[in-house]
Enzyme design. Structure first.
Site, mmCIF file in Angstrom:
data_model
loop_
_atom_site.group_PDB
_atom_site.id
_atom_site.type_symbol
_atom_site.label_atom_id
_atom_site.label_comp_id
_atom_site.label_asym_id
_atom_site.label_seq_id
_atom_site.Cartn_x
_atom_site.Cartn_y
_atom_site.Cartn_z
ATOM 1 N N TYR A 153 66.053 -24.777 46.882
ATOM 2 C CA TYR A 153 65.988 -24.971 48.338
ATOM 3 C C TYR A 153 64.638 -25.512 48.776
ATOM 4 O O TYR A 153 64.554 -26.317 49.710
ATOM 5 C CB TYR A 153 66.333 -23.657 49.060
ATOM 6 C CG TYR A 153 67.828 -23.417 49.147
ATOM 7 C CD1 TYR A 153 68.482 -22.657 48.186
ATOM 8 C CD2 TYR A 153 68.577 -23.998 50.163
ATOM 9 C CE1 TYR A 153 69.857 -22.473 48.244
ATOM 10 C CE2 TYR A 153 69.953 -23.817 50.231
ATOM 11 C CZ TYR A 153 70.587 -23.050 49.270
ATOM 12 O OH TYR A 153 71.954 -22.885 49.326
ATOM 13 N N HIS A 161 74.982 -22.932 60.139
ATOM 14 C CA HIS A 161 74.700 -22.582 58.731
ATOM 15 C C HIS A 161 73.211 -22.377 58.484
ATOM 16 O O HIS A 161 72.742 -22.467 57.342
ATOM 17 C CB HIS A 161 75.273 -23.660 57.795
ATOM 18 C CG HIS A 161 76.759 -23.727 57.817
ATOM 19 N ND1 HIS A 161 77.468 -24.833 57.414
ATOM 20 C CD2 HIS A 161 77.695 -22.835 58.227
ATOM 21 C CE1 HIS A 161 78.768 -24.599 57.559
ATOM 22 N NE2 HIS A 161 78.934 -23.398 58.050
HETATM 23 N N1 APR Z 1 78.459 -41.260 58.425
HETATM 24 C C1 APR Z 1 79.481 -40.418 58.773
HETATM 25 N N2 APR Z 1 80.157 -39.636 57.865
HETATM 26 C C2 APR Z 1 79.781 -39.733 56.584
HETATM 27 C C3 APR Z 1 78.747 -40.598 56.137
HETATM 28 C C4 APR Z 1 78.081 -41.373 57.133
HETATM 29 N N3 APR Z 1 77.091 -42.209 56.826
HETATM 30 N N4 APR Z 1 78.607 -40.461 54.787
HETATM 31 C C5 APR Z 1 79.537 -39.538 54.398
HETATM 32 N N5 APR Z 1 80.241 -39.110 55.469
HETATM 33 C C6 APR Z 1 81.301 -38.105 55.503
HETATM 34 C C7 APR Z 1 82.100 -37.958 54.225
HETATM 35 O O1 APR Z 1 83.174 -38.864 54.181
HETATM 36 C C8 APR Z 1 82.579 -36.508 54.299
HETATM 37 O O2 APR Z 1 83.828 -36.422 54.975
HETATM 38 O O3 APR Z 1 80.694 -36.857 55.696
HETATM 39 C C9 APR Z 1 81.501 -35.819 55.143
HETATM 40 C C10 APR Z 1 80.594 -34.871 54.374
HETATM 41 O O4 APR Z 1 81.379 -33.793 53.940
HETATM 42 P P1 APR Z 1 80.734 -32.574 53.117
HETATM 43 O O5 APR Z 1 79.859 -33.105 52.066
HETATM 44 O O6 APR Z 1 81.856 -31.691 52.739
HETATM 45 O O7 APR Z 1 79.785 -31.870 54.188
HETATM 46 P P2 APR Z 1 80.151 -30.851 55.367
HETATM 47 O O8 APR Z 1 81.504 -31.130 55.939
HETATM 48 O O9 APR Z 1 79.018 -30.841 56.305
HETATM 49 O O10 APR Z 1 80.183 -29.470 54.551
HETATM 50 C C11 APR Z 1 80.341 -28.287 55.266
HETATM 51 O O11 APR Z 1 79.862 -26.991 53.309
HETATM 52 O O12 APR Z 1 78.633 -26.902 51.411
HETATM 53 C C12 APR Z 1 78.782 -26.340 52.651
HETATM 54 O O13 APR Z 1 77.194 -25.269 54.024
HETATM 55 C C13 APR Z 1 77.550 -26.514 53.503
HETATM 56 O O14 APR Z 1 77.393 -27.130 55.834
HETATM 57 C C14 APR Z 1 78.024 -27.432 54.625
HETATM 58 C C15 APR Z 1 79.509 -27.178 54.664
#
Ligand code: APR
Length: 281
Positions: free
Chosen positions: A69, A121
């Site tokens: 982290y 989070h």
């Molecule tokens: N602009 C918009 N969306 C994007 C971009 C971009 N430039 N690049 C990627 N994405 C999209 C991807 O297609 C995907 O659907 O962002 C999303 C990211 O998804 P995750 O990686 O699953 O992240 P998130 O939804 O924030 O995860 C939720 O999971 O791991 C835990 O605590 C962590 O807060 C996090 C939670």
């Protein structure tokens, strides 16, 4: 972006008075901060969340988890907000009743001009004692070579530095500081898998989604609950939902408009579509 979607989304934003902007890791991707689930680049594609993002993992190996982290925090520190972050700030400036809710633990919304997003989070910048929860200071970042490394996760580049600037063991382990109050190890101020979300933030998020007249969801895969419920709360109560994501997600079906593109490009265009005279940031 072509087609009727951008104009329709602009019309919905211009008509809104109490919008919610709900963001996930994709919101910060263009700043070099990796998402969690994107193929190849996502953190969970490279690291096992069970080994790094659970209370059990911290108990088992506090130095591994703290080191990871800390490297992410330094990676975020090197990252800069992009035009999408500034476009969100422009929406808040134009519509003061806007509530920004984020799942992200970086501080790019604040540096992009949104003073107080609702943090579901936690934050990489709010360490606390793992026993008594006493807030702990953010460690000084030694001016180590890693400072000129690329922004982002700061993990893969092996730039872990132990307190005092000495190179950390190659595996990135860094002993967490001791709590100034009770001496227990300090932990990152993030919500780990299996932990409850901060109740005040969750209440504020559900309250805002229940009372909004538009919800803009940006860069989330909508797979992690209860956060992923927030857009559903707004839709159930009749608010239009607009999604910004380059790919389809489980939210597609509830969205009035799906804008397929990166946040850094789509959000400034959306602000201009809503308010042609606006400076989208
Ligand atoms: N602009 C918009 N969306 C994007 C971009 C971009 N430039 N690049 C990627 N994405 C999209 C991807 O297609 C995907 O659907 O962002 C999303 C990211 O998804 P995750 O990686 O699953 O992240 P998130 O939804 O924030 O995860 C939720 O999971 O791991 C835990 O605590 C962590 O807060 C996090 C939670």
């Amino acid at each position: 972006m072509t087609g009727p979607e951008p104009a329709e989304a602009g019309r919905l934003l211009a008509a809104a008075r109490r919008p919610v902007v709900f963001t996930g890791a994709g919101m910060s991707a263009e700043s070099g901060v990796p998402t969690f689930r994107d193929a190849q680049t996502g953190l969970w594609q490279r690291y096992d969340p069970q080994e790094l993002a659970t209370p059990a993992a911290f108990r088992a190996d506090p130095a591994l988890v703290w080191g990871w982290y800390e490297a992410r925090r330094r990676g975020v520190r090197r990252a800069e907000p992009h035009p999408g972050h500034r476009a969100v700030a422009a929406i808040v400036a134009r519509l003061p009743d806007t509530v920004v809710i984020t799942q992200n633990v970086d501080d790019l919304h604040e540096r992009g001009g949104v003073p107080a997003p609702v943090r579901l989070h936690g934050s990489l910048f709010a360490p606390r004692c793992s026993a008594c929860a006493r807030p702990a200071p953010i460690p000084e970042d030694a001016t180590a070579p890693e400072d000129d490394a690329a922004p982002g996760d700061g993990v893969a580049s092996g730039d872990a530095v132990a307190p005092g600037g000495m190179p950390a063991p190659p595996d990135g382990r860094v002993t967490p500081p001791a709590c100034a109050g009770c001496g227990a190890p300090v932990r990152p101020g993030v919500v780990w898998f299996g932990e409850a979300l901060p109740s005040a933030a969750l209440d504020a998020a559900v309250g805002a989604a229940s009372g909004c007249d538009l919800l803009l969801t940006v860069g989330t895969s909508a797979l992690v609950h209860p956060a992923a419920e927030i857009p559903l709360v707004a839709a159930r109560l009749g608010a239009p939902v607009v999604q910004v994501n380059p790919v389809p997600t489980p939210l597609d079906a509830i969205c009035a408009v799906n804008l397929r593109g990166p946040a850094g490009e789509v959000l400034p265009a959306l602000v201009c579509a809503a308010w042609p005279d606006a400076d989208a940031g």
